[in-house]
Design a protein around this motif. Structure first.
Motif, PDB file in Angstrom:
ATOM      1  N   PRO A 298       6.734   5.484   7.820  1.00  0.00           N
ATOM      2  CA  PRO A 298       7.778   4.481   8.053  1.00  0.00           C
ATOM      3  C   PRO A 298       7.976   4.145   9.529  1.00  0.00           C
ATOM      4  O   PRO A 298       8.232   2.993   9.876  1.00  0.00           O
ATOM      5  CB  PRO A 298       9.034   5.127   7.451  1.00  0.00           C
ATOM      6  CG  PRO A 298       8.508   6.055   6.414  1.00  0.00           C
ATOM      7  CD  PRO A 298       7.245   6.607   6.989  1.00  0.00           C
ATOM      8  N   THR A 299       7.838   5.135  10.400  1.00  0.00           N
ATOM      9  CA  THR A 299       7.990   4.874  11.831  1.00  0.00           C
ATOM     10  C   THR A 299       6.897   3.936  12.332  1.00  0.00           C
ATOM     11  O   THR A 299       7.159   2.987  13.078  1.00  0.00           O
ATOM     12  CB  THR A 299       7.968   6.185  12.628  1.00  0.00           C
ATOM     13  OG1 THR A 299       9.086   6.984  12.246  1.00  0.00           O
ATOM     14  CG2 THR A 299       8.032   5.926  14.127  1.00  0.00           C
ATOM     15  N   VAL A 300       5.655   4.195  11.931  1.00  0.00           N
ATOM     16  CA  VAL A 300       4.553   3.314  12.322  1.00  0.00           C
ATOM     17  C   VAL A 300       4.812   1.894  11.815  1.00  0.00           C
ATOM     18  O   VAL A 300       4.659   0.913  12.556  1.00  0.00           O
ATOM     19  CB  VAL A 300       3.211   3.838  11.787  1.00  0.00           C
ATOM     20  CG1 VAL A 300       2.097   2.815  12.025  1.00  0.00           C
ATOM     21  CG2 VAL A 300       2.856   5.160  12.448  1.00  0.00           C
ATOM     22  N   ASN A 301       5.212   1.778  10.557  1.00  0.00           N
ATOM     23  CA  ASN A 301       5.448   0.455   9.981  1.00  0.00           C
ATOM     24  C   ASN A 301       6.550  -0.305  10.722  1.00  0.00           C
ATOM     25  O   ASN A 301       6.408  -1.502  11.010  1.00  0.00           O
ATOM     26  CB  ASN A 301       5.809   0.585   8.502  1.00  0.00           C
ATOM     27  CG  ASN A 301       4.632   1.026   7.653  1.00  0.00           C
ATOM     28  OD1 ASN A 301       3.475   0.826   8.024  1.00  0.00           O
ATOM     29  ND2 ASN A 301       4.914   1.635   6.514  1.00  0.00           N
ATOM     30  N   GLU A 302       7.630   0.365  11.037  1.00  0.00           N
ATOM     31  CA  GLU A 302       8.739  -0.288  11.736  1.00  0.00           C
ATOM     32  C   GLU A 302       8.341  -0.678  13.155  1.00  0.00           C
ATOM     33  O   GLU A 302       8.672  -1.776  13.626  1.00  0.00           O
ATOM     34  CB  GLU A 302       9.964   0.639  11.764  1.00  0.00           C
ATOM     35  CG  GLU A 302      10.615   0.860  10.404  1.00  0.00           C
ATOM     36  CD  GLU A 302      11.347  -0.379   9.893  1.00  0.00           C
ATOM     37  OE1 GLU A 302      11.553  -1.323  10.679  1.00  0.00           O
ATOM     38  OE2 GLU A 302      11.712  -0.389   8.703  1.00  0.00           O
ATOM     39  N   GLN A 303       7.619   0.200  13.828  1.00  0.00           N
ATOM     40  CA  GLN A 303       7.215  -0.089  15.200  1.00  0.00           C
ATOM     41  C   GLN A 303       6.202  -1.232  15.257  1.00  0.00           C
ATOM     42  O   GLN A 303       6.249  -2.075  16.163  1.00  0.00           O
ATOM     43  CB  GLN A 303       6.621   1.163  15.855  1.00  0.00           C
ATOM     44  CG  GLN A 303       7.641   2.226  16.204  1.00  0.00           C
ATOM     45  CD  GLN A 303       8.623   1.744  17.261  1.00  0.00           C
ATOM     46  OE1 GLN A 303       8.257   1.155  18.264  1.00  0.00           O
ATOM     47  NE2 GLN A 303       9.904   2.013  17.025  1.00  0.00           N
ATOM     48  N   MET A 304       5.308  -1.296  14.305  1.00  0.00           N
ATOM     49  CA  MET A 304       4.343  -2.388  14.267  1.00  0.00           C
ATOM     50  C   MET A 304       5.044  -3.716  14.002  1.00  0.00           C
ATOM     51  O   MET A 304       4.720  -4.736  14.603  1.00  0.00           O
ATOM     52  CB  MET A 304       3.279  -2.116  13.204  1.00  0.00           C
ATOM     53  CG  MET A 304       2.325  -0.977  13.543  1.00  0.00           C
ATOM     54  SD  MET A 304       1.253  -1.309  14.956  1.00  0.00           S
ATOM     55  CE  MET A 304       0.190  -2.597  14.292  1.00  0.00           C
ATOM     56  N   SER A 305       6.004  -3.717  13.102  1.00  0.00           N
ATOM     57  CA  SER A 305       6.761  -4.939  12.841  1.00  0.00           C
ATOM     58  C   SER A 305       7.558  -5.357  14.075  1.00  0.00           C
ATOM     59  O   SER A 305       7.657  -6.546  14.397  1.00  0.00           O
ATOM     60  CB  SER A 305       7.701  -4.742  11.650  1.00  0.00           C
ATOM     61  OG  SER A 305       6.965  -4.592  10.454  1.00  0.00           O
ATOM     62  N   HIS A 306       8.102  -4.381  14.766  1.00  0.00           N
ATOM     63  CA  HIS A 306       8.904  -4.663  15.965  1.00  0.00           C
ATOM     64  C   HIS A 306       8.062  -5.353  17.040  1.00  0.00           C
ATOM     65  O   HIS A 306       8.525  -6.274  17.723  1.00  0.00           O
ATOM     66  CB  HIS A 306       9.492  -3.369  16.512  1.00  0.00           C
ATOM     67  CG  HIS A 306      10.261  -3.545  17.775  1.00  0.00           C
ATOM     68  ND1 HIS A 306      11.469  -4.197  17.829  1.00  0.00           N
ATOM     69  CD2 HIS A 306       9.978  -3.174  19.054  1.00  0.00           C
ATOM     70  CE1 HIS A 306      11.913  -4.209  19.077  1.00  0.00           C
ATOM     71  NE2 HIS A 306      11.017  -3.611  19.839  1.00  0.00           N
ATOM     72  N   GLY A 307       6.810  -4.928  17.189  1.00  0.00           N
ATOM     73  CA  GLY A 307       5.962  -5.466  18.247  1.00  0.00           C
ATOM     74  C   GLY A 307       5.071  -6.609  17.824  1.00  0.00           C
ATOM     75  O   GLY A 307       4.237  -7.070  18.612  1.00  0.00           O
ATOM     76  N   LEU A 308       5.245  -7.096  16.614  1.00  0.00           N
ATOM     77  CA  LEU A 308       4.299  -8.042  16.015  1.00  0.00           C
ATOM     78  C   LEU A 308       4.157  -9.325  16.828  1.00  0.00           C
ATOM     79  O   LEU A 308       3.065  -9.873  16.942  1.00  0.00           O
ATOM     80  CB  LEU A 308       4.749  -8.365  14.584  1.00  0.00           C
ATOM     81  CG  LEU A 308       3.781  -9.146  13.690  1.00  0.00           C
ATOM     82  CD1 LEU A 308       2.456  -8.418  13.550  1.00  0.00           C
ATOM     83  CD2 LEU A 308       4.409  -9.364  12.310  1.00  0.00           C
ATOM     84  N   TYR A 309       5.243  -9.825  17.402  1.00  0.00           N
ATOM     85  CA  TYR A 309       5.218 -11.105  18.108  1.00  0.00           C
ATOM     86  C   TYR A 309       5.138 -10.944  19.630  1.00  0.00           C
ATOM     87  O   TYR A 309       5.173 -11.939  20.358  1.00  0.00           O
ATOM     88  CB  TYR A 309       6.452 -11.926  17.750  1.00  0.00           C
ATOM     89  CG  TYR A 309       6.439 -12.445  16.330  1.00  0.00           C
ATOM     90  CD1 TYR A 309       5.994 -13.732  16.046  1.00  0.00           C
ATOM     91  CD2 TYR A 309       6.867 -11.651  15.268  1.00  0.00           C
ATOM     92  CE1 TYR A 309       5.987 -14.219  14.745  1.00  0.00           C
ATOM     93  CE2 TYR A 309       6.858 -12.128  13.969  1.00  0.00           C
ATOM     94  CZ  TYR A 309       6.418 -13.405  13.711  1.00  0.00           C
ATOM     95  OH  TYR A 309       6.405 -13.874  12.430  1.00  0.00           O
TER      96      TYR A 309
END
Length: 382
Positions: free
Chosen positions: A256-267
Motif C-alpha cells: 500500500p505504501t508503494v501504491n500511494e507514493q506512486m500515485s502521489h508522484g504520478l504527475y
C-alpha cells in the motif's frame, strides 16, 4: 498599444482554432487528428468540459453546466481512431482496488497494450473475456493488465475507457479488472511525449493546452489513473510492471505504501520528484517498480537480481512468483525456475504470427494464451 494587444489576442485565438478542410483537421506539418476521447474535465465551479475528436478529425469542445448534464450523466460512445471499434461507456463510482485479494477461478494476465485497441480486443474477444459488443463475459473471473496503455498507438484513450467500463461490469458479475501503472503512464502525465503519437500533441496544440492537462487529476480518466495500483497481490502472485529490485526490497515498504507514493508522484517531473522526497525520486527511477529489468535480464547494466534476493522478495510479499511486463520477449517467458514470469511481447507481431500473448492462471496451473483459445498450453518453467 491597445490595438496591438487586441491583435495579438485575436491571433492567439486563431492559432487554437481547428483548420477544417475536406472533413479533416490538419496541422501545419500535415499530421492529422483521428477519433479520440472523450476527455472529461471537471472545473472548480461545477461545470464540465468535454473534448472529443471524430473519425474525420473534427474537434468538439463543449462546456456543460454540471456533471448532471446528459452528455456525461448518460452513456456515451467511444470510437477507435479508425472507426472500427465502438462501445458504450457510463461514468461510475470507483476507488483504489484492494492491494491483496484471493485467487479467482481464472486469472487472465496481459500487459503493455500501448494504444493498440485492435490487438487487445482480439485477445479479449478470442478468449471469452468480452463479447462482440465489448461487454464483460468473464463471470467471476479476473483480468489483469500490467501497465503501459500509453504511447506508441493511436487508441490510448479508447483502451483506458474500455478498461474503465469493464472494471464496473466485472464487479457487477463478481469478477474484477485491474490495470496497474507502467512506466509510460507517468512519462506522459509528466509531459514526456517522446513516444506519443503526433495526434495527441496536435490535439493539445489546437486546444492551447499541454497534453497532460487533458488527463489531470481533475478529469474523469486522470482521477481514475490516480487510483490505480502499481503493485498488487492476487492469490500467491505478485504483479508489477517491471520488477522488484534489491534496492526496493531494502526500503522495506508495504505494498500500500508503494501504491500511494506512486500515485502521489504520478504527475511530477523528475526534478519535482527529487525535491518531493528521496523515496518518491527512487520509486520512479531505474531501480523502481516500473523500470527495473533485473528480474528478467542478466546483463550487468540491469543489476540482475541475485537468487537469495529473489527468495527474500518472495518471502517479503508472501508469494510464489512475480509476474511482470515492461521487457519485451518473443514469447511469454519464465525465469528463475518459474518464480518470475514475463508476459510482455510485441502484441501486434505476435498476433500476426499466431504467437503467445498472455497467461491464464487457473488453480495451480499456468497456461500460455493465444488469440485462439484452442491453442493454450502449460507454461514450462526455466
Amino acid at each position: 498599444m491597445l490595438q496591438l494587444r487586441f491583435f495579438r489576442r485575436i491571433l492567439s485565438l486563431m492559432v487554437c482554432l481547428p483548420i477544417v478542410f475536406g472533413g479533416q483537421t490538419f496541422a501545419h506539418d500535415d499530421h492529422h487528428l483521428s477519433a479520440d476521447g472523450p476527455y472529461i474535465i471537471y472545473h472548480p465551479d461545477g461545470s464540465v468540459r468535454v473534448v472529443s475528436v471524430s473519425v474525420e478529425g473534427n474537434i468538439t469542445d463543449t462546456v456543460l453546466p454540471s456533471r448532471h448534464s446528459p452528455l456525461v450523466s448518460q452513456p456515451f460512445t467511444v470510437t477507435s481512431h479508425n472507426g472500427k471499434h465502438r462501445f458504450s461507456v457510463s461514468l461510475h463510482h470507483f476507488e483504489r482496488p484492494q492491494w491483496k485479494s484471493p485467487q479467482p477461478p481464472k486469472l487472465f494476465v496481459t500487459s503493455d497494450p500501448h494504444g493498440d485497441l485492435d490487438c487487445l480486443v482480439s485477445l479479449l474477444q478470442g478468449n471469452g473475456i468480452i463479447d462482440s459488443n465489448y461487454r464483460w463475459t468473464y463471470s467471476n473471473n479476473r483480468l489483469v493488465v500490467i501497465g503501459d496503455v500509453f504511447d506508441r498507438g493511436k487508441d490510448v484513450i479508447q483502451i483506458l475507457w474500455l478498461l474503465y467500463k469493464l472494471e464496473h461490469e466485472a464487479a457487477l458479475s463478481g469478477g474484477s479488472v485491474d490495470f496497474l501503472l507502467g512506466n509510460h503512464e507517468p512519462m506522459v502525465l509528466m509531459n514526456d511525449l517522446r513516444y506519443t503519437k503526433e495526434k495527441y500533441k496536435l490535439l493539445a496544440e489546437r486546444l492551447c493546452m499541454e497534453y497532460p492537462q487533458l488527463l489531470s487529476r481533475s478529469t474523469e480518466l486522470g482521477y481514475w489513473l490516480s487510483t490505480r495500483n502499481t503493485m498488487q497481490v492476487i492469490g500467491n502472485n505478485l504483479f508489477v510492471h517491471a520488477g522488484i529490485s534489491g534496492q526496493l526490497l531494502e526500503q522495506n515498504l508495504s505494498v500500500p505504501t508503494v501504491n500511494e507514493q506512486m500515485s502521489h508522484g504520478l504527475y511530477l517531473n523528475k526534478s519535482q520528484r527529487r525535491a518531493e522526497s528521496p523515496l518518491t525520486h527512487f520509486l520512479f527511477a531505474s531501480k523502481g517498480p516500473v523500470w527495473y529489468r533485473g528480474m528478467v535480464l542478466d546483463q550487468p547494466k540491469y543489476a540482475p537480481i541475485a537468487k537469495d534476493t529473489l527468495e527474500m522478495v518472495l518471502r517479503q510479499y508472501n508469494v510464489d512468483r512475480v509476474v511482470v511486463g515492461h521487457t519485451i520477449f518473443d514469447d511469454i517467458s519464465s525465469f528463475h525456475s518459474g518464480r518470475v514470469i514475463a508476459v510482455n511481447v510485441d502484441n501486434k507481431k505476435n498476433r500476426e504470427n499466431h504467437k503467445s500473448r498472455a497467461i491464464l492462471i487457473e488453480d495451480d496451473r499456468i497456461y500460455i494464451i493465444y488469440d485462439d483459445p484452442a491453442r493454450k498450453h502449460l507454461l514450462h518453467n526455466r
